[in-house]
Design an enzyme around this catalytic site. Structure first.
Site, PDB file in Angstrom:
ATOM      1  N   GLY A 231       3.038  -1.001   4.196  1.00  0.00           N
ATOM      2  CA  GLY A 231       3.053   0.199   3.959  1.00  0.00           C
ATOM      3  C   GLY A 231       4.518   0.667   3.325  1.00  0.00           C
ATOM      4  N   GLY A 232       5.190   1.262   4.561  1.00  0.00           N
ATOM      5  CA  GLY A 232       6.512   1.968   4.161  1.00  0.00           C
ATOM      6  C   GLY A 232       7.515   1.003   3.586  1.00  0.00           C
TER       7      GLY A 232
ATOM      8  N   LYS B 221       0.096   4.398  -0.066  1.00  0.00           N
ATOM      9  CA  LYS B 221      -0.583   5.337   0.468  1.00  0.00           C
ATOM     10  C   LYS B 221      -0.329   6.682  -0.591  1.00  0.00           C
ATOM     11  CE  LYS B 221       0.011   2.997   4.804  1.00  0.00           C
ATOM     12  NZ  LYS B 221       0.050   3.314   6.354  1.00  0.00           N
TER      13      LYS B 221
ATOM     14  N   GLU C 299      -4.977  -4.864  10.756  1.00  0.00           N
ATOM     15  CA  GLU C 299      -3.873  -3.843  10.911  1.00  0.00           C
ATOM     16  C   GLU C 299      -4.347  -3.202  12.139  1.00  0.00           C
ATOM     17  OE1 GLU C 299      -1.990  -2.552   6.658  1.00  0.00           O
ATOM     18  OE2 GLU C 299      -3.641  -1.281   7.341  1.00  0.00           O
TER      19      GLU C 299
ATOM     20  N   HIS D  64      -9.330   1.259   5.236  1.00  0.00           N
ATOM     21  CA  HIS D  64      -7.865   1.387   6.070  1.00  0.00           C
ATOM     22  C   HIS D  64      -8.041   2.509   7.073  1.00  0.00           C
ATOM     23  CE1 HIS D  64      -3.793   2.438   6.575  1.00  0.00           C
ATOM     24  NE2 HIS D  64      -3.403   1.291   6.031  1.00  0.00           N
TER      25      HIS D  64
ATOM     26  N   ASN E 220       0.973  -1.258   0.105  1.00  0.00           N
ATOM     27  CA  ASN E 220       0.041   0.014  -0.068  1.00  0.00           C
ATOM     28  C   ASN E 220       0.989   1.230   0.162  1.00  0.00           C
ATOM     29  OD1 ASN E 220      -1.815   1.887   0.655  1.00  0.00           O
ATOM     30  ND2 ASN E 220      -2.445   1.530   2.574  1.00  0.00           N
TER      31      ASN E 220
ATOM     32  N   SER F 131       3.737  -2.153  10.193  1.00  0.00           N
ATOM     33  CA  SER F 131       5.207  -2.425  10.366  1.00  0.00           C
ATOM     34  C   SER F 131       5.972  -3.697  10.088  1.00  0.00           C
ATOM     35  CB  SER F 131       5.789  -2.094  11.892  1.00  0.00           C
ATOM     36  OG  SER F 131       5.434  -0.603  12.117  1.00  0.00           O
TER      37      SER F 131
ATOM     38  N   GLY G 172       3.213   2.279  10.684  1.00  0.00           N
ATOM     39  CA  GLY G 172       4.170   3.212  10.415  1.00  0.00           C
ATOM     40  C   GLY G 172       4.874   3.510  11.944  1.00  0.00           C
TER      41      GLY G 172
ATOM     42  N   GLU H 137      -6.485   4.817   8.237  1.00  0.00           N
ATOM     43  CA  GLU H 137      -6.170   6.193   7.800  1.00  0.00           C
ATOM     44  C   GLU H 137      -7.279   6.752   7.251  1.00  0.00           C
ATOM     45  OE1 GLU H 137      -2.515   5.573   5.723  1.00  0.00           O
ATOM     46  OE2 GLU H 137      -1.825   4.724   7.678  1.00  0.00           O
TER      47      GLU H 137
HETATM   48  P1  13P Z   1       3.619   0.270   7.743  1.00  0.00           P
HETATM   49  O1  13P Z   1       3.736  -0.851   6.930  1.00  0.00           O
HETATM   50  O2  13P Z   1       4.183   1.470   7.084  1.00  0.00           O
HETATM   51  O3  13P Z   1       3.303   0.186   9.022  1.00  0.00           O
HETATM   52  O4  13P Z   1       1.858   0.622   6.951  1.00  0.00           O
HETATM   53  C1  13P Z   1       0.858  -0.599   7.287  1.00  0.00           C
HETATM   54  C2  13P Z   1      -0.234  -0.167   6.536  1.00  0.00           C
HETATM   55  O5  13P Z   1      -0.903   0.679   7.074  1.00  0.00           O
HETATM   56  C3  13P Z   1      -0.494  -0.904   5.084  1.00  0.00           C
HETATM   57  O6  13P Z   1      -1.826  -0.706   4.802  1.00  0.00           O
END
Ligand code: 13P
Length: 248
Positions: free
Chosen positions: A231-232, A13, A165, A95, A11, A210, A171, A97
Site C-alpha cells: 500500500g503506502g 488505494k 493481509e 480488500h 495498491n 506494512s 498501514g 477496506e
Molecule cells: P500498507 O502497505 O500501507 O500497510 O497497505 C497494505 C495494503 O492494504 C495493500 O493492499
C-alpha cells in the site's frame, strides 16, 4: 515444487492525481528487467492513463475493485469489463477496506472474483484476520471462512492470486512474526490444495501489510511467500522499486 515467479503489486488505494503519474513513470522505468512480476493498481480515474504509460513495459496495471454485474444501474460502480476495457489486466477484490467500508461479504467478493475472470482479469483476492481475531486464536478459522466463501470454483495459478493481509498490519507499521507469516501462507496453500488439487498448485500467495524497503527482503524470502501487496510504500517509486528489487 519450484517456487513460482514472485509478484509485487502496488495498491495506491484512494491516492493519486495526474501528477502522481510521474511516480508511475519512474516505477515503470525502474522495473524493467525485474526478477519478479510487477503490477500497479492506481485509482480508477488514472487507469486509462496508467495503461498508456505502461504499454510495452514489464508493469501490469490493475483496478482496485469491480462490481459483479457486467453493466446496469449501479451508480458509481465499475464493471470488470470496464477495467478490461481500459487495457488493465488485473483486479483486486475483497480488500479489507472494501469489506469494512462497504460491508462486502464473502459471497459478494466471490461474485466479484468471478466477474474479474469473466472479463479476463487476473484476480488478486484479499483475505486476513483482524487484531481481535488473531488475539482470540481464530486466524486459521477466519482464513478458512474467507477462502471457502470468497474463492470461486475454477481457481488456477493463472487466474488467481491470494493476498494474505492481516487487517491489523495494514498501514500500521506492524507485521506478524516471520513464523506467523509462514504459518498463514502454509495454511492457505494447504486449503487451496485440498480444494483444487493440482489445479491450484502454483497459485501465488502474497503477503500484504506494512511491507517497506526495510523489511521486504526478509518477508519476500519466507517460505510460501510469493510476493507482496504493497500500500503506502507503493506511492513512491524509490520505495516501491526497493521492494521489487528485494523479491527473490
Ligand atoms: P500498507 O502497505 O500501507 O500497510 O497497505 C497494505 C495494503 O492494504 C495493500 O493492499
Amino acid at each position: 515444487m519450484e517456487r513460482p515467479k514472485s509478484l509485487v503489486a502496488g495498491n495506491w488505494k484512494m491516492n493519486g492525481l495526474e501528477a502522481s503519474l510521474a511516480e508511475l513513470d519512474a516505477t515503470i522505468a525502474g522495473a524493467g528487467g525485474a526478477s519478479c512480476e510487477v503490477a500497479v493498481c492506481p485509482p480508477a480515474t488514472l487507469l486509462t492513463r496508467a495503461v498508456a504509460r505502461a504499454a510495452g513495459s514489464d508493469v501490469a496495471i490493475g483496478g482496485q475493485d469491480c462490481h459483479a454485474a457486467t453493466n446496469g444501474a449501479h451508480t458509481g460502480d465499475l464493471a470488470a469489463e470496464m477495467i478490461t476495457d481500459t487495457g488493465a489486466s488485473v483486479v483486486i477484490v475483497g480488500h479489507s477496506e472494501r469489506r469494512t467500508d462497504h460491508g462486502e461479504t464473502d459471497a459478494e467478493v466471490r461474485a466479484k472474483a468471478e466477474a474479474g475472470w469473466r472479463a479476463g482479469l487476473t484476480v488478486i483476492l484479499c483475505i486476513g484476520e483482524t487484531e481481535a481475531e488473531r488475539r482470540a486464536g481464530a486466524t486459521e478459522d477466519v482464513l478458512d471462512r474467507q477462502l471457502a466463501g470468497s474463492v470461486p470454483d475454477g481457481a488456477t495459478a493463472a487466474n488467481l492470486v491470494i493476498a494474505y493481509e492481516p487487517v491489523w498490519a495494514i498501514g500500521t507499521g506492524l507485521t506478524p512474526s516471520e513464523d506467523d507469516i509462514v504459518a498463514a501462507h502454509a495454511h492457505i496453500k494447504r486449503r487451496l490444495r485440498e480444494r483444487f488439487a493440482d489445479g491450484a498448485e502454483g497459485v501465488r500467495v502474497l503477503y500484504g501489510g506494512s511491507v517497506k524497503p526495510g523489511n521486504a527482503e526478509t518477508i519476500l524470502a519466507l517460505d510460501g511467500v510469493n510476493g507482496a501487496l504493497v500500500g503506502g510504500a507503493s506511492l513512491k517509486a524509490s520505495d516501491f522499486l526497493a521492494i521489487v528489487a528485494a523479491a527473490p
